[in-house]
Write a protein that holds these residues in place. Structure first.
Motif, PDB file in Angstrom:
ATOM      1  N   ALA A   1      43.923  73.383  -8.080  1.00 30.22           N
ATOM      2  CA  ALA A   1      45.285  73.388  -8.971  1.00 30.22           C
ATOM      3  C   ALA A   1      46.263  73.271  -8.566  1.00 30.22           C
ATOM      4  O   ALA A   1      46.635  73.149  -7.599  1.00 30.22           O
ATOM      5  N   HIS A   2      47.324  73.716  -9.739  1.00 26.80           N
ATOM      6  CA  HIS A   2      48.371  73.363  -9.497  1.00 26.80           C
ATOM      7  C   HIS A   2      49.301  74.810  -8.459  1.00 26.80           C
ATOM      8  O   HIS A   2      50.159  74.006  -7.857  1.00 26.80           O
ATOM      9  N   LYS A   3      48.338  75.322  -8.146  1.00 23.24           N
ATOM     10  CA  LYS A   3      48.465  76.790  -7.072  1.00 23.24           C
ATOM     11  C   LYS A   3      49.108  76.403  -5.894  1.00 23.24           C
ATOM     12  O   LYS A   3      50.168  77.161  -5.274  1.00 23.24           O
ATOM     13  N   ILE A   4      48.914  75.610  -4.911  1.00 21.07           N
ATOM     14  CA  ILE A   4      49.152  74.834  -4.024  1.00 21.07           C
ATOM     15  C   ILE A   4      50.995  75.039  -3.876  1.00 21.07           C
ATOM     16  O   ILE A   4      51.274  74.573  -3.154  1.00 21.07           O
TER      17      ILE A   4
ATOM     18  N   GLY B   1      41.463  84.732  -7.402  1.00 23.66           N
ATOM     19  CA  GLY B   1      40.850  84.564  -5.909  1.00 23.66           C
ATOM     20  C   GLY B   1      41.748  82.998  -5.885  1.00 23.66           C
ATOM     21  O   GLY B   1      41.902  82.359  -4.470  1.00 23.66           O
ATOM     22  N   GLN B   2      42.113  81.905  -6.879  1.00 29.40           N
ATOM     23  CA  GLN B   2      43.249  81.005  -7.195  1.00 29.40           C
ATOM     24  C   GLN B   2      44.495  80.987  -5.830  1.00 29.40           C
ATOM     25  O   GLN B   2      44.341  80.179  -4.889  1.00 29.40           O
ATOM     26  N   HIS B   3      45.044  82.246  -6.355  1.00 33.84           N
ATOM     27  CA  HIS B   3      46.611  82.108  -5.350  1.00 33.84           C
ATOM     28  C   HIS B   3      45.990  81.765  -4.292  1.00 33.84           C
ATOM     29  O   HIS B   3      46.893  82.482  -3.294  1.00 33.84           O
TER      30      HIS B   3
ATOM     31  N   GLY C   1      52.364  84.870  -6.864  1.00 33.78           N
ATOM     32  CA  GLY C   1      52.146  83.442  -7.522  1.00 33.78           C
ATOM     33  C   GLY C   1      51.612  82.762  -8.636  1.00 33.78           C
ATOM     34  O   GLY C   1      51.056  82.162  -9.054  1.00 33.78           O
ATOM     35  N   SER C   2      53.076  83.370  -9.336  1.00 33.42           N
ATOM     36  CA  SER C   2      53.251  83.046 -11.074  1.00 33.42           C
ATOM     37  C   SER C   2      54.648  83.286 -10.939  1.00 33.42           C
ATOM     38  O   SER C   2      55.191  83.774 -10.189  1.00 33.42           O
ATOM     39  N   ALA C   3      55.050  82.851 -11.991  1.00 30.08           N
ATOM     40  CA  ALA C   3      56.617  82.799 -12.892  1.00 30.08           C
ATOM     41  C   ALA C   3      56.729  84.262 -13.217  1.00 30.08           C
ATOM     42  O   ALA C   3      57.025  83.970 -14.254  1.00 30.08           O
TER      43      ALA C   3
ATOM     44  N   GLY D   1      49.554  81.693 -18.566  1.00 35.66           N
ATOM     45  CA  GLY D   1      48.477  83.292 -17.553  1.00 35.66           C
ATOM     46  C   GLY D   1      50.040  83.404 -17.169  1.00 35.66           C
ATOM     47  O   GLY D   1      50.386  84.501 -18.582  1.00 35.66           O
ATOM     48  N   GLY D   2      50.301  84.207 -16.551  1.00 40.69           N
ATOM     49  CA  GLY D   2      52.053  84.004 -15.910  1.00 40.69           C
ATOM     50  C   GLY D   2      53.020  83.368 -16.152  1.00 40.69           C
ATOM     51  O   GLY D   2      54.152  83.501 -16.949  1.00 40.69           O
ATOM     52  N   GLY D   3      52.736  81.765 -16.490  1.00 48.07           N
ATOM     53  CA  GLY D   3      52.648  81.200 -16.916  1.00 48.07           C
ATOM     54  C   GLY D   3      53.513  79.972 -15.513  1.00 48.07           C
ATOM     55  O   GLY D   3      54.476  79.165 -16.245  1.00 48.07           O
ATOM     56  N   SER D   4      52.647  79.824 -14.764  1.00 47.43           N
ATOM     57  CA  SER D   4      53.936  78.983 -13.818  1.00 47.43           C
ATOM     58  C   SER D   4      53.179  77.309 -13.662  1.00 47.43           C
ATOM     59  O   SER D   4      54.390  76.050 -13.681  1.00 47.43           O
ATOM     60  N   ASN D   5      52.374  77.480 -14.533  1.00 45.94           N
ATOM     61  CA  ASN D   5      52.373  75.570 -14.642  1.00 45.94           C
ATOM     62  C   ASN D   5      52.925  75.009 -15.801  1.00 45.94           C
ATOM     63  O   ASN D   5      52.880  74.259 -15.692  1.00 45.94           O
ATOM     64  N   ALA D   6      52.649  75.871 -16.742  1.00 47.70           N
ATOM     65  CA  ALA D   6      53.615  75.332 -18.476  1.00 47.70           C
ATOM     66  C   ALA D   6      54.999  75.176 -18.208  1.00 47.70           C
ATOM     67  O   ALA D   6      55.423  74.356 -18.563  1.00 47.70           O
TER      68      ALA D   6
ATOM     69  N   PRO E   1      36.532  71.172 -16.433  1.00 47.97           N
ATOM     70  CA  PRO E   1      38.108  71.620 -16.160  1.00 47.97           C
ATOM     71  C   PRO E   1      37.538  72.927 -15.633  1.00 47.97           C
ATOM     72  O   PRO E   1      36.755  73.663 -16.361  1.00 47.97           O
ATOM     73  N   ALA E   2      39.447  73.658 -15.084  1.00 46.26           N
ATOM     74  CA  ALA E   2      38.822  75.430 -14.940  1.00 46.26           C
ATOM     75  C   ALA E   2      38.952  76.053 -16.248  1.00 46.26           C
ATOM     76  O   ALA E   2      39.364  75.381 -17.738  1.00 46.26           O
ATOM     77  N   LEU E   3      38.569  76.612 -16.616  1.00 42.82           N
ATOM     78  CA  LEU E   3      38.254  77.662 -18.084  1.00 42.82           C
ATOM     79  C   LEU E   3      39.838  78.004 -17.826  1.00 42.82           C
ATOM     80  O   LEU E   3      39.917  78.184 -19.390  1.00 42.82           O
ATOM     81  N   GLU E   4      40.363  78.439 -17.364  1.00 44.43           N
ATOM     82  CA  GLU E   4      42.506  78.212 -17.788  1.00 44.43           C
ATOM     83  C   GLU E   4      42.585  76.928 -18.915  1.00 44.43           C
ATOM     84  O   GLU E   4      43.533  77.169 -20.209  1.00 44.43           O
ATOM     85  N   THR E   5      42.529  76.392 -18.035  1.00 43.24           N
ATOM     86  CA  THR E   5      42.380  74.990 -18.625  1.00 43.24           C
ATOM     87  C   THR E   5      42.373  74.155 -19.504  1.00 43.24           C
ATOM     88  O   THR E   5      42.979  74.056 -20.159  1.00 43.24           O
TER      89      THR E   5
ATOM     90  N   LEU F   1      46.649  69.908 -17.372  1.00 40.23           N
ATOM     91  CA  LEU F   1      44.951  69.659 -16.195  1.00 40.23           C
ATOM     92  C   LEU F   1      45.700  70.305 -15.007  1.00 40.23           C
ATOM     93  O   LEU F   1      45.470  69.963 -13.985  1.00 40.23           O
ATOM     94  N   SER F   2      45.153  71.754 -15.179  1.00 38.71           N
ATOM     95  CA  SER F   2      45.820  72.902 -14.431  1.00 38.71           C
ATOM     96  C   SER F   2      45.001  72.902 -13.214  1.00 38.71           C
ATOM     97  O   SER F   2      45.673  73.292 -11.882  1.00 38.71           O
ATOM     98  N   GLY F   3      43.581  72.891 -13.399  1.00 41.29           N
ATOM     99  CA  GLY F   3      43.153  73.034 -12.218  1.00 41.29           C
ATOM    100  C   GLY F   3      41.263  72.793 -12.870  1.00 41.29           C
ATOM    101  O   GLY F   3      41.299  72.266 -13.762  1.00 41.29           O
ATOM    102  N   ARG F   4      40.586  72.180 -11.153  1.00 43.52           N
ATOM    103  CA  ARG F   4      39.556  71.877 -11.864  1.00 43.52           C
ATOM    104  C   ARG F   4      38.283  73.289 -11.888  1.00 43.52           C
ATOM    105  O   ARG F   4      38.340  74.514 -11.387  1.00 43.52           O
TER     106      ARG F   4
HETATM  107  C1  LIG Z   1      46.266  80.469 -11.936  1.00 42.42           C
HETATM  108  C2  LIG Z   1      45.757  79.643 -13.187  1.00 42.42           C
HETATM  109  C3  LIG Z   1      46.234  79.376 -14.177  1.00 42.42           C
HETATM  110  C4  LIG Z   1      47.619  80.531 -14.735  1.00 42.42           C
HETATM  111  O1  LIG Z   1      48.233  80.891 -14.243  1.00 42.42           O
HETATM  112  P1  LIG Z   1      49.982  79.954 -13.931  1.00 42.42           P
HETATM  113  O2  LIG Z   1      51.130  81.071 -13.984  1.00 42.42           O
HETATM  114  O3  LIG Z   1      50.071  80.596 -15.223  1.00 42.42           O
HETATM  115  O4  LIG Z   1      49.459  78.690 -14.695  1.00 42.42           O
HETATM  116  C5  LIG Z   1      45.694  78.207 -14.848  1.00 42.42           C
HETATM  117  N1  LIG Z   1      45.321  77.131 -14.465  1.00 42.42           N
HETATM  118  C6  LIG Z   1      44.672  77.294 -13.664  1.00 42.42           C
HETATM  119  C7  LIG Z   1      43.444  76.072 -12.866  1.00 42.42           C
HETATM  120  C8  LIG Z   1      45.172  78.848 -12.672  1.00 42.42           C
HETATM  121  O5  LIG Z   1      43.976  78.130 -11.458  1.00 42.42           O
END
Ligand SMILES: *Cc1c(COP(=O)(O)O)cnc(C)c1O
Length: 390
Positions: A72-75, A100-102, A176-178, A219-224, A336-340, A364-367
């Motif tokens: 995911a983008h978190k890295i 657990g991703q962060h 872990g997020s914005a 979510g918190g909004g970091s990938n966006a 995709p991840a369920l978030e994505t 596509l923020s994560g798998r």
């Molecule tokens: C953590 C996560 C999110 C939500 O976090 P944001 O800070 O909003 O980006 C979205 N997508 C994936 C794949 C995540 O792991």
């Protein structure tokens, strides 16, 4: 910044050190090399041809953050902050995690630099995300169970902040997020703006023009925010954040759509922003099929961007996200991840309404590897539910 007095000094120190680092070419070069060689940047901008054909409208591109190391983008943010922690001479890293991703991204970055790492995680989440707990432990991190309250992300953040207050001299808090108090929202956004910068350059090369619309889950909004940021001054580009609509956003239904009716201005965990709370200011219980979107507050910059009308916010329900999860897997060979999947669901909703010559880009923020067990369990439960007789 809405924090206990003891955190004002460390937060100011962090802001000062970050301001120095961001203009230091040595810091930027080291981070760029790590992102390239360790994390896997730049990520591809992929034209989803079959999805585009199926929906029969806008041309859909996917920014493939799901291909990054750890999934995911978190890295991006974890590596940026770990370099900052090293620069500040901190030997101990702490972080909170929900799904657990962060936690995995932080444990990965800490292992890469041989730093001690402690991850706070609610016991309910530890049970739901046992695989990520094991990954963090393999990476040498200590996972600290949090039993307070709902025993999920909010309580884990409280516990991490408590640790930071106590051990602030030796310890770096890798948020872990914005979210959280300044300078975190700005810093985390800047560590993720590579997503938007690359998208801009890749689109210029491939299409020679700007997209009509960009969509990311929030979510918190970091990938966006990282995806949108370089496009904020391009008024022709529509930017849409997608929140977790859970069971639906009507009265009495559980969700995590802070900008839907019911959301309001308040203060939570160091920042003033939009959140879900009752009339007394008690934080509401939230729900989403995706743990990464299941949080009562949103990054403060998103609240600002909504207020000034620059970014629009929509939501997708659990059911819509699950349908999009399957559609993308079957149509494009990408789980995709369920978030994505919430962002994909919105793209599926709007693409058919847009002319064929328009471009739509989804981050596509994560798998979805981490979500396979959960989707299996949910669908098994649905299949065994007694069918209604018409
Ligand atoms: C953590 C996560 C999110 C939500 O976090 P944001 O800070 O909003 O980006 C979205 N997508 C994936 C794949 C995540 O792991």
């Amino acid at each position: 910044m809405f924090v206990p007095e003891t955190l004002m000094t460390p937060l100011r120190e962090l802001a000062v050190e970050y301001d120095r680092a961001r203009v230091d070419p040595a810091f930027q070069e080291e981070l760029a090399a790590l992102l390239r060689n360790f994390a896997g940047r730049p990520t591809p901008l992929y034209l989803a041809e079959r999805l585009t054909a199926r929906l029969g409208g806008a041309k859909i591109y996917l920014k493939r953050e799901d291909l990054l190391h750890t999934g995911a983008h978190k890295i991006n943010n974890a590596l940026g902050q770990i370099l900052l922690a090293r620069r500040m001479g901190k030997q101990r890293i702490i972080a909170e995690t929900g799904a657990g991703q962060h936690g995995v991204a932080t444990a990965t970055a800490a292992a890469r630099f041989g730093l001690e790492c402690v991850i706070y995680m609610g016991t309910v989440d530890m049970e739901r995300q046992a695989l990520n707990v094991a990954r963090m432990r393999f990476l040498g991190a200590k996972v600290e169970p949090v039993t307070a309250g709902q025993a999920t992300l909010k309580e884990a953040i409280n516990e991490a902040m408590r640790d930071w207050v106590t051990n602030v001299r030796s310890t770096y808090y890798l948020l872990g997020s914005a979210l959280g108090p300044h300078p975190y929202p700005m810093m985390v956004r800047n560590f993720h703006r590579c997503i938007g910068d690359e998208t801009l350059a890749q689109l210029r090369e491939r299409e020679g023009r700007l997209p009509h619309e960009m969509i990311a889950c929030v979510g918190g909004g970091s990938n966006a925010i990282g995806f949108f940021f370089p496009f904020l001054d391009e008024p022709a580009v529509k930017l849409v954040g997608v929140e977790a609509g859970g069971e639906g956003t009507g009265a009495g239904q559980r969700h995590a759509a802070r900008f839907a009716t019911g959301g309001r201005l308040g203060v939570l965990q160091g920042t003033k922003t939009f959140l879900l709370a009752d009339g007394d200011g008690q934080i509401d219980l939230t729900h989403s099929v995706s743990a990464g979107l299941d949080y009562a507050a949103v990054g403060p910059e998103h609240s600002h961007l909504r207020e000034v009308g620059r970014v629009a916010y929509a939501s997708a329900t659990d059911e819509e996200a699950l349908a999009a999860f399957h559609t993308l897997a079957e149509c494009e060979g990408i789980i995709p991840a369920l978030e994505t999947a919430h962002a994909v669901a919105h793209a599926i909703r709007v693409a058919p309404t847009l002319p064929r010559e328009t471009i739509l880009v989804v981050n596509l923020s994560g798998r979805g590897d981490k979500d396979v067990q959960q989707v299996i369990a949910r669908e098994a439960a649905e299949a065994s539910r007694p069918q209604q007789v018409a």
